[in-house]
Enzyme design. Structure first.
Site, PDB file in Angstrom:
ATOM      1  N   ARG A  43       0.840  -1.198  -0.047  1.00  0.00           N
ATOM      2  CA  ARG A  43      -0.059  -0.037  -0.165  1.00  0.00           C
ATOM      3  C   ARG A  43       0.740   1.157  -0.001  1.00  0.00           C
ATOM      4  NH1 ARG A  43      -2.029   3.541   3.752  1.00  0.00           N
ATOM      5  NH2 ARG A  43      -4.288   4.420   3.124  1.00  0.00           N
ATOM      6  N   SER A 112     -12.416  -3.505   3.470  1.00  0.00           N
ATOM      7  CA  SER A 112     -12.469  -2.689   4.909  1.00  0.00           C
ATOM      8  C   SER A 112     -13.785  -2.397   5.301  1.00  0.00           C
ATOM      9  CB  SER A 112     -11.673  -1.268   4.708  1.00  0.00           C
ATOM     10  OG  SER A 112     -10.324  -1.526   4.470  1.00  0.00           O
ATOM     11  N   LYS A 139      -4.531   6.292   8.754  1.00  0.00           N
ATOM     12  CA  LYS A 139      -5.574   6.443   8.331  1.00  0.00           C
ATOM     13  C   LYS A 139      -6.073   7.939   8.875  1.00  0.00           C
ATOM     14  CE  LYS A 139      -6.958   2.865   5.603  1.00  0.00           C
ATOM     15  NZ  LYS A 139      -7.625   3.249   4.059  1.00  0.00           N
TER      16      LYS A 139
END
Length: 218
Positions: A43, A112, A139
């Site tokens: 990611r 998610s 996040k």
């Protein structure tokens, strides 16, 4: 003979420690995998497509050496191009059905989730991540949801699921006590002075939790 999808699903069912990270050298990846990571996701929002594909070669090679699964974040097209085992999409990304249409029937699709309703709605994916249990800088703007969704997943999730969000060797026991048997981590390993030792500590806690319910080391 099992299909690629069946084999990947079997490995997913046995997975316990999932590491999400940006582009990293092979030495770091091998150390993390040696410590017990069995699912690795690339990611890296800052990377170009070419940079992600270049990094994916290293991720793929290291995962193959360790017998681990390799997933790519958010980009099903790149997951196919890079030979990943699947793709992970968020609530604000491409819908799972669309991602599945791109990656095809042989690859995994993860999702998610942040609430009991999203957990219950996740019927068209191979696994879900549940959280964030704690607020995390990976996040920004996403509030912590605490342990209640973890408890809900433990009671109601239909397939493999992973607790996620600010988990580390010091607090993973709370998630395990709430029913988690698999976790996703980022900083607990990427910021550790010894990534192999950090992974081993997390894996040891998870293996102990599995043994309590009568399942030995994967």
């Amino acid at each position: 003979m099992p299909t690629d999808y069946e084999e990947r699903r079997d490995r997913l069912a046995r997975a316990r420690l999932y590491l999400v990270c940006d582009r990293r050298p092979a030495d770091f990846l091998r150390a993390s995998l040696a410590g017990g990571v069995d699912l690795l996701q690339l990611r890296d929002k800052s990377a170009t497509d070419d940079e992600q594909c270049a990094a994916a070669e290293t991720f793929r090679s290291c995962c193959d050496e360790a017998g681990a699964l390799f997933l790519l974040n958010d980009r099903p097209d790149l997951a196919v191009a890079c030979g990943a085992d699947g793709v992970h999409v968020g609530q604000d990304d491409m819908a799972p059905a669309e991602a599945r249409a791109v990656v095809g029937p042989q690859r995994l699709v993860g999702r998610s989730t942040h609430s009991p309703a999203q957990i219950d709605a996740a019927t068209d994916v191979d696994y879900i991540a549940v959280g964030p249990v704690h607020a995390t800088p990976t996040k920004p703007g996403r509030p912590a949801v605490g342990l209640e969704p973890v408890r809900h997943a433990a009671a109601h999730a239909r397939g493999p699921w992973f607790a996620i969000g600010g988990l580390d060797p010091d607090n993973v026991g709370e998630a395990i006590a709430a029913g988690a048997r698999r976790v996703v981590v980022v900083r607990a390993i990427t910021e550790a002075a010894d990534p192999q030792a950090a992974a081993r500590a997390l894996r040891g806690a998870l293996d102990a939790a599995w043994e309590e319910v009568g399942v030995g080391p994967a």
